[in-house]
Design a protein around this motif. Structure first.
Motif, PDB file in Angstrom:
ATOM      1  N   VAL A  83       4.621  45.584 -42.768  1.00  0.00           N
ATOM      2  CA  VAL A  83       4.278  45.377 -41.365  1.00  0.00           C
ATOM      3  C   VAL A  83       2.757  45.388 -41.288  1.00  0.00           C
ATOM      4  CG1 VAL A  83       4.468  46.223 -39.006  1.00  0.00           C
ATOM      5  CG2 VAL A  83       6.382  46.497 -40.589  1.00  0.00           C
ATOM      6  N   TYR A  84       2.198  44.379 -40.666  1.00  0.00           N
ATOM      7  CA  TYR A  84       0.751  44.236 -40.575  1.00  0.00           C
ATOM      8  C   TYR A  84       0.295  44.589 -39.161  1.00  0.00           C
ATOM      9  CZ  TYR A  84       0.516  42.077 -45.167  1.00  0.00           C
ATOM     10  OH  TYR A  84       0.571  41.853 -46.526  1.00  0.00           O
ATOM     11  N   TYR A  85      -0.749  45.400 -39.098  1.00  0.00           N
ATOM     12  CA  TYR A  85      -1.289  45.876 -37.842  1.00  0.00           C
ATOM     13  C   TYR A  85      -2.773  45.537 -37.741  1.00  0.00           C
ATOM     14  CZ  TYR A  85       2.741  49.084 -38.174  1.00  0.00           C
ATOM     15  OH  TYR A  85       3.988  49.628 -38.304  1.00  0.00           O
ATOM     16  N   CYS A  86      -3.227  45.336 -36.529  1.00  0.00           N
ATOM     17  CA  CYS A  86      -4.674  45.254 -36.321  1.00  0.00           C
ATOM     18  C   CYS A  86      -5.099  46.410 -35.432  1.00  0.00           C
ATOM     19  CB  CYS A  86      -5.093  43.912 -35.736  1.00  0.00           C
ATOM     20  SG  CYS A  86      -4.498  43.586 -34.071  1.00  0.00           S
ATOM     21  N   ASN A  87      -6.353  46.761 -35.555  1.00  0.00           N
ATOM     22  CA  ASN A  87      -6.863  47.875 -34.763  1.00  0.00           C
ATOM     23  C   ASN A  87      -8.382  47.782 -34.694  1.00  0.00           C
ATOM     24  OD1 ASN A  87      -6.741  50.213 -33.220  1.00  0.00           O
ATOM     25  ND2 ASN A  87      -5.339  51.242 -34.622  1.00  0.00           N
ATOM     26  N   THR A 113     -14.619  52.429 -39.785  1.00  0.00           N
ATOM     27  CA  THR A 113     -13.633  53.492 -39.618  1.00  0.00           C
ATOM     28  C   THR A 113     -12.877  53.279 -38.309  1.00  0.00           C
ATOM     29  OG1 THR A 113     -15.317  54.886 -38.599  1.00  0.00           O
ATOM     30  CG2 THR A 113     -14.917  55.191 -40.948  1.00  0.00           C
ATOM     31  N   LEU A 114     -11.628  53.707 -38.283  1.00  0.00           N
ATOM     32  CA  LEU A 114     -10.807  53.538 -37.098  1.00  0.00           C
ATOM     33  C   LEU A 114     -11.413  54.254 -35.901  1.00  0.00           C
ATOM     34  CD1 LEU A 114      -7.220  54.034 -38.535  1.00  0.00           C
ATOM     35  CD2 LEU A 114      -8.012  52.015 -37.280  1.00  0.00           C
ATOM     36  N   LEU A 115     -11.378  53.591 -34.744  1.00  0.00           N
ATOM     37  CA  LEU A 115     -11.829  54.243 -33.528  1.00  0.00           C
ATOM     38  C   LEU A 115     -10.775  55.213 -33.017  1.00  0.00           C
ATOM     39  CD1 LEU A 115     -13.555  51.282 -31.643  1.00  0.00           C
ATOM     40  CD2 LEU A 115     -14.591  53.045 -33.099  1.00  0.00           C
ATOM     41  N   ARG A 116      -9.499  54.847 -33.203  1.00  0.00           N
ATOM     42  CA  ARG A 116      -8.400  55.722 -32.796  1.00  0.00           C
ATOM     43  C   ARG A 116      -7.356  55.729 -33.895  1.00  0.00           C
ATOM     44  NH1 ARG A 116      -7.568  56.661 -27.217  1.00  0.00           N
ATOM     45  NH2 ARG A 116      -5.738  57.806 -27.940  1.00  0.00           N
ATOM     46  N   HIS A 117      -7.108  56.904 -34.469  1.00  0.00           N
ATOM     47  CA  HIS A 117      -6.122  57.023 -35.542  1.00  0.00           C
ATOM     48  C   HIS A 117      -4.699  57.100 -35.003  1.00  0.00           C
ATOM     49  CE1 HIS A 117      -8.855  57.733 -39.003  1.00  0.00           C
ATOM     50  NE2 HIS A 117      -9.681  58.098 -38.045  1.00  0.00           N
ATOM     51  N   ASP A 118      -4.570  57.405 -33.713  1.00  0.00           N
ATOM     52  CA  ASP A 118      -3.237  57.670 -33.177  1.00  0.00           C
ATOM     53  C   ASP A 118      -2.696  56.529 -32.331  1.00  0.00           C
ATOM     54  OD1 ASP A 118      -4.224  59.676 -30.278  1.00  0.00           O
ATOM     55  OD2 ASP A 118      -5.109  57.911 -31.204  1.00  0.00           O
ATOM     56  N   THR A 119      -3.392  55.419 -32.282  1.00  0.00           N
ATOM     57  CA  THR A 119      -2.970  54.318 -31.432  1.00  0.00           C
ATOM     58  C   THR A 119      -2.748  53.073 -32.271  1.00  0.00           C
ATOM     59  OG1 THR A 119      -4.255  55.227 -29.600  1.00  0.00           O
ATOM     60  CG2 THR A 119      -3.534  52.936 -29.420  1.00  0.00           C
ATOM     61  N   TRP A 120      -1.492  52.671 -32.364  1.00  0.00           N
ATOM     62  CA  TRP A 120      -1.099  51.476 -33.106  1.00  0.00           C
ATOM     63  C   TRP A 120      -0.127  50.673 -32.264  1.00  0.00           C
ATOM     64  CZ3 TRP A 120      -3.511  50.449 -37.639  1.00  0.00           C
ATOM     65  CH2 TRP A 120      -4.156  51.501 -38.276  1.00  0.00           C
ATOM     66  N   ALA A 121      -0.264  49.373 -32.353  1.00  0.00           N
ATOM     67  CA  ALA A 121       0.687  48.486 -31.686  1.00  0.00           C
ATOM     68  C   ALA A 121       1.929  48.337 -32.571  1.00  0.00           C
ATOM     69  CB  ALA A 121       0.036  47.142 -31.417  1.00  0.00           C
ATOM     70  N   GLN A 122       2.803  47.416 -32.214  1.00  0.00           N
ATOM     71  CA  GLN A 122       4.057  47.271 -32.954  1.00  0.00           C
ATOM     72  C   GLN A 122       3.894  46.613 -34.307  1.00  0.00           C
ATOM     73  OE1 GLN A 122       6.870  45.335 -30.308  1.00  0.00           O
ATOM     74  NE2 GLN A 122       7.578  47.327 -29.594  1.00  0.00           N
ATOM     75  N   GLY A 123       2.834  45.857 -34.489  1.00  0.00           N
ATOM     76  CA  GLY A 123       2.638  45.158 -35.746  1.00  0.00           C
ATOM     77  C   GLY A 123       3.473  43.896 -35.827  1.00  0.00           C
ATOM     78  N   THR A 124       3.285  43.182 -36.921  1.00  0.00           N
ATOM     79  CA  THR A 124       4.074  41.976 -37.160  1.00  0.00           C
ATOM     80  C   THR A 124       4.602  42.029 -38.593  1.00  0.00           C
ATOM     81  OG1 THR A 124       4.069  39.553 -37.018  1.00  0.00           O
ATOM     82  CG2 THR A 124       2.045  40.579 -37.817  1.00  0.00           C
ATOM     83  N   GLN A 125       5.895  41.782 -38.740  1.00  0.00           N
ATOM     84  CA  GLN A 125       6.554  41.922 -40.038  1.00  0.00           C
ATOM     85  C   GLN A 125       6.313  40.685 -40.895  1.00  0.00           C
ATOM     86  OE1 GLN A 125       8.701  44.518 -41.390  1.00  0.00           O
ATOM     87  NE2 GLN A 125       8.362  43.274 -43.222  1.00  0.00           N
ATOM     88  N   VAL A 126       5.871  40.926 -42.110  1.00  0.00           N
ATOM     89  CA  VAL A 126       5.730  39.869 -43.114  1.00  0.00           C
ATOM     90  C   VAL A 126       6.692  40.187 -44.248  1.00  0.00           C
ATOM     91  CG1 VAL A 126       4.204  38.832 -44.824  1.00  0.00           C
ATOM     92  CG2 VAL A 126       3.340  39.363 -42.539  1.00  0.00           C
ATOM     93  N   THR A 127       7.579  39.253 -44.525  1.00  0.00           N
ATOM     94  CA  THR A 127       8.542  39.432 -45.613  1.00  0.00           C
ATOM     95  C   THR A 127       8.418  38.252 -46.558  1.00  0.00           C
ATOM     96  OG1 THR A 127      10.068  40.596 -44.134  1.00  0.00           O
ATOM     97  CG2 THR A 127      10.953  39.791 -46.221  1.00  0.00           C
ATOM     98  N   VAL A 128       8.135  38.556 -47.809  1.00  0.00           N
ATOM     99  CA  VAL A 128       7.966  37.519 -48.825  1.00  0.00           C
ATOM    100  C   VAL A 128       9.118  37.622 -49.815  1.00  0.00           C
ATOM    101  CG1 VAL A 128       6.428  36.512 -50.534  1.00  0.00           C
ATOM    102  CG2 VAL A 128       5.471  37.726 -48.564  1.00  0.00           C
ATOM    103  N   SER A 129       9.887  36.566 -49.901  1.00  0.00           N
ATOM    104  CA  SER A 129      11.029  36.560 -50.821  1.00  0.00           C
ATOM    105  C   SER A 129      10.588  35.991 -52.163  1.00  0.00           C
ATOM    106  CB  SER A 129      12.176  35.743 -50.240  1.00  0.00           C
ATOM    107  OG  SER A 129      11.778  34.399 -50.063  1.00  0.00           O
ATOM    108  N   SER A 130      11.081  36.631 -53.208  1.00  0.00           N
ATOM    109  CA  SER A 130      10.678  36.190 -54.557  1.00  0.00           C
ATOM    110  C   SER A 130      11.703  35.253 -55.151  1.00  0.00           C
ATOM    111  CB  SER A 130      10.483  37.400 -55.451  1.00  0.00           C
ATOM    112  OG  SER A 130      11.659  38.178 -55.488  1.00  0.00           O
TER     113      SER A 130
END
Length: 123
Positions: A94-98, A106-123
């Motif tokens: 899951v990839y997040y931006c902040n 350095t992170l401005l807020r360590h406790d605040t994250w959005a939902q993120g976006t799932q990346v799935t790579v099939s081999s």
């Protein structure tokens, strides 16, 4: 506090590409240096890349192949991107931006994250 929204993830085959997007409206993303993080199943969240507020400086984690990943921002669209090419199964996460500090990323807020976006790579 920046309320971001990530998008662009999905299911791709190994070798494929994805471009992740990060946007925010209030306050605008352009006010901040921004970074991408990712969290693989069963692993800690880890830093991927950061870009300065002006977009003229970038930083990548040492374990990130800069030939495959590129962070960028588009001031006019108030957006930050992560272009990922030649994806591998180990990029699955899951990839997040902040928001991060413009001087040392350095992170401005360590406790605040959005939902993120799932990346799935099939081999």
């Amino acid at each position: 506090q920046v309320f971001v929204e990530e998008s662009g993830g999905g299911l791709v085959q190994a070798g494929g590409s994805l471009r992740l997007s990060c946007t925010a409206s209030d306050p605008p993303l352009n006010n901040y240096a921004m970074a991408w993080y990712r969290q693989a199943p069963g692993a800690e969240r880890e830093f991927v890349a950061a870009i300065s507020r002006s977009g003229d400086r970038t930083l990548y984690a040492v374990y990130i192949d800069e030939d495959r990943f590129t962070i960028s921002r588009e001031i006019a669209k108030n957006a930050v991107y992560l272009q990922m090419n030649r994806l591998k199964a180990e990029d699955t996460a899951v990839y997040y931006c902040n928001a991060v500090d413009d001087s040392d990323y350095t992170l401005l807020r360590h406790d605040t994250w959005a939902q993120g976006t799932q990346v799935t790579v099939s081999s």
